[in-house]
Scaffold this active site. Structure first.
Site, PDB file in Angstrom:
ATOM      1  N   LYS A  14       0.912  -0.999  -0.239  1.00 57.60           N
ATOM      2  CA  LYS A  14       0.142   0.080   0.041  1.00 57.60           C
ATOM      3  C   LYS A  14       0.904   1.195   0.027  1.00 57.60           C
ATOM      4  O   LYS A  14       0.556   2.272  -0.766  1.00 57.60           O
ATOM      5  CB  LYS A  14      -1.011  -0.018   1.105  1.00 57.60           C
ATOM      6  CG  LYS A  14      -1.875  -1.175   1.179  1.00 57.60           C
ATOM      7  CD  LYS A  14      -2.831  -1.002   2.635  1.00 57.60           C
ATOM      8  CE  LYS A  14      -2.386  -1.069   3.798  1.00 57.60           C
ATOM      9  NZ  LYS A  14      -1.688  -2.591   3.993  1.00 57.60           N
ATOM     10  N   ARG A  89     -10.043   0.049   8.747  1.00 58.00           N
ATOM     11  CA  ARG A  89      -9.512  -1.050   8.943  1.00 58.00           C
ATOM     12  C   ARG A  89     -10.498  -2.055   9.756  1.00 58.00           C
ATOM     13  O   ARG A  89     -10.426  -3.225  10.002  1.00 58.00           O
ATOM     14  CB  ARG A  89      -8.312  -1.054   9.750  1.00 58.00           C
ATOM     15  CG  ARG A  89      -7.015  -1.459   9.117  1.00 58.00           C
ATOM     16  CD  ARG A  89      -5.908  -1.187  10.034  1.00 58.00           C
ATOM     17  NE  ARG A  89      -4.530  -1.955   9.988  1.00 58.00           N
ATOM     18  CZ  ARG A  89      -3.560  -1.679   9.299  1.00 58.00           C
ATOM     19  NH1 ARG A  89      -3.711  -0.137   8.744  1.00 58.00           N
ATOM     20  NH2 ARG A  89      -2.641  -2.122   8.960  1.00 58.00           N
ATOM     21  N   ARG A 128      11.542  -6.434   4.610  1.00 54.21           N
ATOM     22  CA  ARG A 128      11.212  -4.936   5.009  1.00 54.21           C
ATOM     23  C   ARG A 128      11.939  -4.527   6.536  1.00 54.21           C
ATOM     24  O   ARG A 128      12.224  -3.675   6.575  1.00 54.21           O
ATOM     25  CB  ARG A 128       9.638  -4.461   5.219  1.00 54.21           C
ATOM     26  CG  ARG A 128       9.693  -3.097   5.182  1.00 54.21           C
ATOM     27  CD  ARG A 128       7.998  -2.632   5.048  1.00 54.21           C
ATOM     28  NE  ARG A 128       7.178  -3.042   6.016  1.00 54.21           N
ATOM     29  CZ  ARG A 128       6.040  -2.708   6.010  1.00 54.21           C
ATOM     30  NH1 ARG A 128       5.381  -2.149   5.001  1.00 54.21           N
ATOM     31  NH2 ARG A 128       5.003  -3.122   6.999  1.00 54.21           N
ATOM     32  N   ARG A 134      11.144  -1.255  11.798  1.00 53.70           N
ATOM     33  CA  ARG A 134       9.806  -1.405  12.506  1.00 53.70           C
ATOM     34  C   ARG A 134       9.774  -2.560  13.140  1.00 53.70           C
ATOM     35  O   ARG A 134      10.214  -3.785  12.908  1.00 53.70           O
ATOM     36  CB  ARG A 134       8.727  -1.229  11.634  1.00 53.70           C
ATOM     37  CG  ARG A 134       8.076  -0.001  11.034  1.00 53.70           C
ATOM     38  CD  ARG A 134       7.128  -0.018   9.966  1.00 53.70           C
ATOM     39  NE  ARG A 134       5.952  -0.729  10.358  1.00 53.70           N
ATOM     40  CZ  ARG A 134       4.905  -0.892   9.697  1.00 53.70           C
ATOM     41  NH1 ARG A 134       4.675  -0.195   8.541  1.00 53.70           N
ATOM     42  NH2 ARG A 134       4.090  -1.618  10.076  1.00 53.70           N
ATOM     43  N   ARG A 146      -0.782  -9.704  12.874  1.00 59.59           N
ATOM     44  CA  ARG A 146      -1.345  -8.694  12.017  1.00 59.59           C
ATOM     45  C   ARG A 146      -2.040  -9.414  11.083  1.00 59.59           C
ATOM     46  O   ARG A 146      -3.092  -8.797  10.526  1.00 59.59           O
ATOM     47  CB  ARG A 146      -0.111  -7.881  11.503  1.00 59.59           C
ATOM     48  CG  ARG A 146       0.411  -6.903  12.693  1.00 59.59           C
ATOM     49  CD  ARG A 146       2.118  -6.431  12.408  1.00 59.59           C
ATOM     50  NE  ARG A 146       2.129  -5.601  11.097  1.00 59.59           N
ATOM     51  CZ  ARG A 146       3.059  -5.555  10.565  1.00 59.59           C
ATOM     52  NH1 ARG A 146       4.212  -5.972  10.968  1.00 59.59           N
ATOM     53  NH2 ARG A 146       3.121  -4.832   9.475  1.00 59.59           N
TER      54      ARG A 146
END
Ligand code: ADP
Length: 191
Positions: A14, A89, A128, A134, A146
């Site tokens: 996204k 969400r 990532r 993160r 998640r």
């Protein structure tokens, strides 16, 4: 206005695709995850609250998220349109977004839902983690949580927009450029 919901599970691309859409259509980008991380970095009360949920891979409560998103929209009266990334969400968030836009005499133009197989999502997120810093990308249990939260709480938002005839499913695999092309085509079909 052109108001797009860019939708998909964690790691669907996204953020990457938002960049392409913003420059093509001159939209204001509102990414709830980025706004929460900005607040965490700056040590705000909102950041402290959000962090407790984000570190575990849970959703920040609707009430907090909706209030923040409304405030961000209010800050941009000049916007020609928005790209909502990471929001809504949950179904209550979707209802709140519809109400907010209706109060401004506008509405969601379309929801573009990126589809990527779960195994590829996990690989992308772990990769990532090497560059994002993160905490929620670095731990496989948090990633799996998640994805589970996405499947249970977030995926139903697709039906919400499908009922309004606004849902486009987009294959989120392949090169970044080929995915961008698919998104442009889906948007242009709505213009
Ligand atoms: P990703 O989609 O890659 O998981 P985001 O940056 O969009 O990452 O979001 C990171 C985290 O921020 C989420 O796991 C969640 O804890 C919180 N968050 C972001 N957007 C929302 C939202 N709309 N409602 C509740 N929590 C959110």
């Amino acid at each position: 206005m052109l108001n797009i919901v860019l939708f998909g599970p964690p790691g669907a691309g996204k953020g990457t695709q938002s960049e392409m859409l913003i420059s093509q259509y001159q939209l204001v980008h509102l990414a709830t995850g980025d706004i929460f991380r900005y607040n965490i970095k700056n040590g705000t009360e909102l950041g402290k609250l959000a962090q407790q949920y984000m570190d575990k891979g849970q959703l920040v409560p609707d009430e907090v998220t909706i209030k923040m998103l409304n405030a961000e929209v209010e800050k941009r009266p000049e916007a020609k349109g928005f790209i909502f990334d990471g929001f809504p969400r949950t179904n209550p968030q979707a209802e709140a977004l519809d109400a907010l836009l209706a109060s401004k005499n506008t509405s969601i133009t379309c929801m573009l839902a990126l589809e990527v197989p779960e195994e590829e999502l996990k690989m992308r997120l772990l990769k990532r983690a090497e560059v994002s810093g993160r905490a929620d990308d670095a731990n496989i249990e948090v990633i799996e949580n998640r994805i589970a939260v996405y499947n249970n709480e977030t995926a139903p938002v697709k039906s919400y927009f499908d009922k309004q005839d606004k849902l486009s499913l987009i294959d989120g695999t392949g090169s970044i450029e080929s995915i961008t092309e698919r998104l442009f085509k889906a948007i242009d079909a709505k213009l």
